[in-house]
Design a protein around this motif. Structure first.
Motif, PDB file in Angstrom:
ATOM      1  N   SER A   1       9.604   2.680  -2.121  1.00  0.00           N
ATOM      2  CA  SER A   1      10.017   3.031  -0.601  1.00  0.00           C
ATOM      3  C   SER A   1      10.578   1.881   0.144  1.00  0.00           C
ATOM      4  N   VAL A   2      10.879   2.300   1.345  1.00  0.00           N
ATOM      5  CA  VAL A   2      11.180   1.258   2.070  1.00  0.00           C
ATOM      6  C   VAL A   2      10.049   0.018   2.223  1.00  0.00           C
ATOM      7  N   ALA A   3      10.322  -0.906   2.695  1.00  0.00           N
ATOM      8  CA  ALA A   3       9.289  -1.760   2.993  1.00  0.00           C
ATOM      9  C   ALA A   3       8.834  -1.976   4.398  1.00  0.00           C
ATOM     10  N   GLY A   4       7.317  -2.235   4.417  1.00  0.00           N
ATOM     11  CA  GLY A   4       6.767  -2.357   5.847  1.00  0.00           C
ATOM     12  C   GLY A   4       6.092  -3.796   5.908  1.00  0.00           C
TER      13      GLY A   4
ATOM     14  N   MET B   1      -3.760  -2.598  13.736  1.00  0.00           N
ATOM     15  CA  MET B   1      -2.655  -3.227  12.960  1.00  0.00           C
ATOM     16  C   MET B   1      -1.327  -2.339  13.502  1.00  0.00           C
ATOM     17  N   ASP B   2      -0.344  -3.110  13.226  1.00  0.00           N
ATOM     18  CA  ASP B   2       1.024  -2.379  13.358  1.00  0.00           C
ATOM     19  C   ASP B   2       1.922  -2.243  12.231  1.00  0.00           C
ATOM     20  N   LEU B   3       2.654  -1.328  11.851  1.00  0.00           N
ATOM     21  CA  LEU B   3       3.441  -1.496  10.575  1.00  0.00           C
ATOM     22  C   LEU B   3       4.926  -1.457  11.143  1.00  0.00           C
ATOM     23  N   VAL B   4       5.496  -2.355  10.870  1.00  0.00           N
ATOM     24  CA  VAL B   4       6.999  -2.736  11.327  1.00  0.00           C
ATOM     25  C   VAL B   4       7.826  -2.200  10.303  1.00  0.00           C
ATOM     26  N   VAL B   5       8.546  -1.061  10.448  1.00  0.00           N
ATOM     27  CA  VAL B   5       9.355  -0.606   9.304  1.00  0.00           C
ATOM     28  C   VAL B   5      10.948  -0.548  10.180  1.00  0.00           C
ATOM     29  N   PRO B   6      11.841  -0.996   9.269  1.00  0.00           N
ATOM     30  CA  PRO B   6      11.788  -1.608   8.036  1.00  0.00           C
ATOM     31  C   PRO B   6      11.121  -3.036   8.262  1.00  0.00           C
ATOM     32  N   ALA B   7      10.765  -3.659   7.358  1.00  0.00           N
ATOM     33  CA  ALA B   7      10.205  -5.307   7.341  1.00  0.00           C
ATOM     34  C   ALA B   7      11.158  -6.000   7.881  1.00  0.00           C
ATOM     35  N   ARG B   8      10.882  -7.075   8.579  1.00  0.00           N
ATOM     36  CA  ARG B   8      11.885  -8.044   9.179  1.00  0.00           C
ATOM     37  C   ARG B   8      12.101  -9.081   8.067  1.00  0.00           C
ATOM     38  N   ILE B   9      12.720  -8.628   6.975  1.00  0.00           N
ATOM     39  CA  ILE B   9      13.039  -9.719   6.054  1.00  0.00           C
ATOM     40  C   ILE B   9      14.661  -9.602   5.509  1.00  0.00           C
ATOM     41  N   SER B  10      14.868 -10.573   4.795  1.00  0.00           N
ATOM     42  CA  SER B  10      16.502 -10.683   4.546  1.00  0.00           C
ATOM     43  C   SER B  10      16.820  -9.511   3.274  1.00  0.00           C
ATOM     44  N   GLU B  11      18.081  -9.206   3.185  1.00  0.00           N
ATOM     45  CA  GLU B  11      18.450  -8.208   2.040  1.00  0.00           C
ATOM     46  C   GLU B  11      17.994  -8.800   0.512  1.00  0.00           C
ATOM     47  N   SER B  12      18.230  -9.803   0.702  1.00  0.00           N
ATOM     48  CA  SER B  12      18.246 -10.584  -0.657  1.00  0.00           C
ATOM     49  C   SER B  12      16.458 -10.564  -1.089  1.00  0.00           C
ATOM     50  N   ALA B  13      15.765 -10.809  -0.050  1.00  0.00           N
ATOM     51  CA  ALA B  13      14.092 -10.777  -0.269  1.00  0.00           C
ATOM     52  C   ALA B  13      13.576  -9.426  -0.513  1.00  0.00           C
ATOM     53  N   LEU B  14      14.206  -8.529   0.232  1.00  0.00           N
ATOM     54  CA  LEU B  14      14.062  -7.084  -0.020  1.00  0.00           C
ATOM     55  C   LEU B  14      14.193  -6.614  -1.507  1.00  0.00           C
ATOM     56  N   ALA B  15      15.470  -7.128  -1.853  1.00  0.00           N
ATOM     57  CA  ALA B  15      15.766  -6.653  -3.342  1.00  0.00           C
ATOM     58  C   ALA B  15      14.691  -7.333  -4.330  1.00  0.00           C
TER      59      ALA B  15
ATOM     60  N   GLU C   1      13.147 -16.604   1.811  1.00  0.00           N
ATOM     61  CA  GLU C   1      13.536 -16.320   0.533  1.00  0.00           C
ATOM     62  C   GLU C   1      12.437 -16.205  -0.450  1.00  0.00           C
ATOM     63  N   GLN C   2      11.277 -16.668  -0.376  1.00  0.00           N
ATOM     64  CA  GLN C   2      10.255 -16.638  -1.400  1.00  0.00           C
ATOM     65  C   GLN C   2       9.333 -15.525  -1.342  1.00  0.00           C
TER      66      GLN C   2
END
Length: 333
Positions: free
Chosen positions: A210-213, A238-252, A280-281
């Motif tokens: 799925s998309v990342a949260g 809690m709150d679920l932020v979608v999409p997660a605020r990460i880079s495209e490379s980290a998401l991949a 990126e980690q």
């Protein structure tokens, strides 16, 4: 199709399972199927419509086509009920005996993914027997992780029994608390960055993510404000932020690691993959083979954000279970 929705159970996550079971039953009915509810009480007794069930190996379960065991924690998510359903000769949703047993045991799971070079948080495994035999050596190994650390029962979920330890003085008491729930304990170093989760759906031949949260803790009952039981299950915690605020490379990387772990652990049907992401980690924390399953739980919400509504998600899982059952019948074990 007739579906047995099984909920409750003997574990400390009984109440969460009951909520998940009600949501699944409604979702399965919305998908057009008949539901037969099975409740497992805290002593492990199975009942249907108020009458205790008598289970006989090889004789099925209430004449259903497939079972959906919405059970969290020991005696339900750990391979025990999965083995029972195999003996009853009933198709069921979720991972099999091995995948369930591996993923619920945080130590076994981390040892497995370590063998496959999947990056993870540093950890130390402690047993109650080993700690009793040589507490000095065990404490030294744990303190080498640095502070703060998280002390967790190895085979529980929903943040039950977890203690955040800020200094070495609090370590013995935290271990004592964890040992109340499990003789196997895992101690993890605190990870920097944000908590990110994604949902996996599929089987050994094909799975998708799925998309990342991103998990944002708004209210926590624990020092340090971490993602504890209150944050997970109290409205507004809690709150679920979608999409997660990460880079495209980290998401991949996150998506690739989720699929690799799902495959290596022998999972089927569903899993929620939990990560820590710092720039990126990307560190994999765990796979949950039967996560909270209400329509507002993270697993289902991430699929909804991906375009898959709750009844259709239930339908997909039922079809995966039936397909696995059909494929297994071709083998002469």
């Amino acid at each position: 199709m007739i579906v047995a929705v099984i909920s409750g159970g003997r574990s400390s996550e009984h109440d969460v399972s009951v909520l998940s079971g009600e949501a699944v039953a409604a979702g399965v009915e919305a998908a057009g199927h008949e539901v037969r509810r099975i409740e497992i009480d805290r002593e492990g007794h199975w009942s249907h419509n108020g009458s205790e069930l008598q289970l006989r190996p090889g004789h099925g379960l209430l004449d259903v086509d497939v079972a959906f065991p919405v059970l969290h924690g020991p005696f339900g998510e750990d391979g025990t009920v999965q083995g029972l359903l195999e003996l009853l000769d009933v198709a069921y949703v979720g991972s099999g005996v091995l995948g369930s047993a591996v993923c619920i045991d945080k130590v076994a799971f981390k040892q497995l993914i370590g063998q496959h070079a999947i990056a993870q948080v540093p950890f130390v495994a402690v047993t109650k027997a080993a700690f009793a035999a040589d507490s000095t050596a065990q404490l030294a190994a744990i303190e080498a992780l640095g502070m703060p650390i998280f002390v967790k029962p190895a085979r529980l979920g929903s943040s039950v029994g977890i203690v955040r330890v800020a200094d070495a003085a609090g370590l013995p008491q935290a271990l004592e608390e964890a040992f109340r729930y499990d003789p196997r304990v895992i101690v993890e170093a605190a990870a920097e960055g944000i908590e990110v989760e994604c949902s996996v759906l599929g089987d050994e031949s094909h799975a998708e993510v799925s998309v990342a949260g991103e998990i944002v803790v708004l209210r926590s009952a624990s020092p340090g404000g971490w993602y504890d039981y209150e944050a997970k299950y109290t409205p507004g915690g809690m709150d679920l932020v979608v999409p997660a605020r990460i880079s495209e490379s980290a998401l991949a990387k996150l998506r690739e690691l989720a699929l690799r772990a799902f495959e290596q652990a022998g999972c089927s049907g569903l899993a929620r993959a939990d990560f820590f992401v710092n720039g990126e980690q990307v560190l994999l924390n765990e796979l949950n083979t039967m996560p909270g399953f209400t329509s507002t739980s993270v697993y289902a919400r991430l699929w909804q954000e991906s375009g898959l509504e709750y009844p259709e998600l239930c339908e997909r899982l039922l079809q995966i279970a039936l397909r696995r059952r059909s494929e297994q019948s071709d083998y002469r074990f």
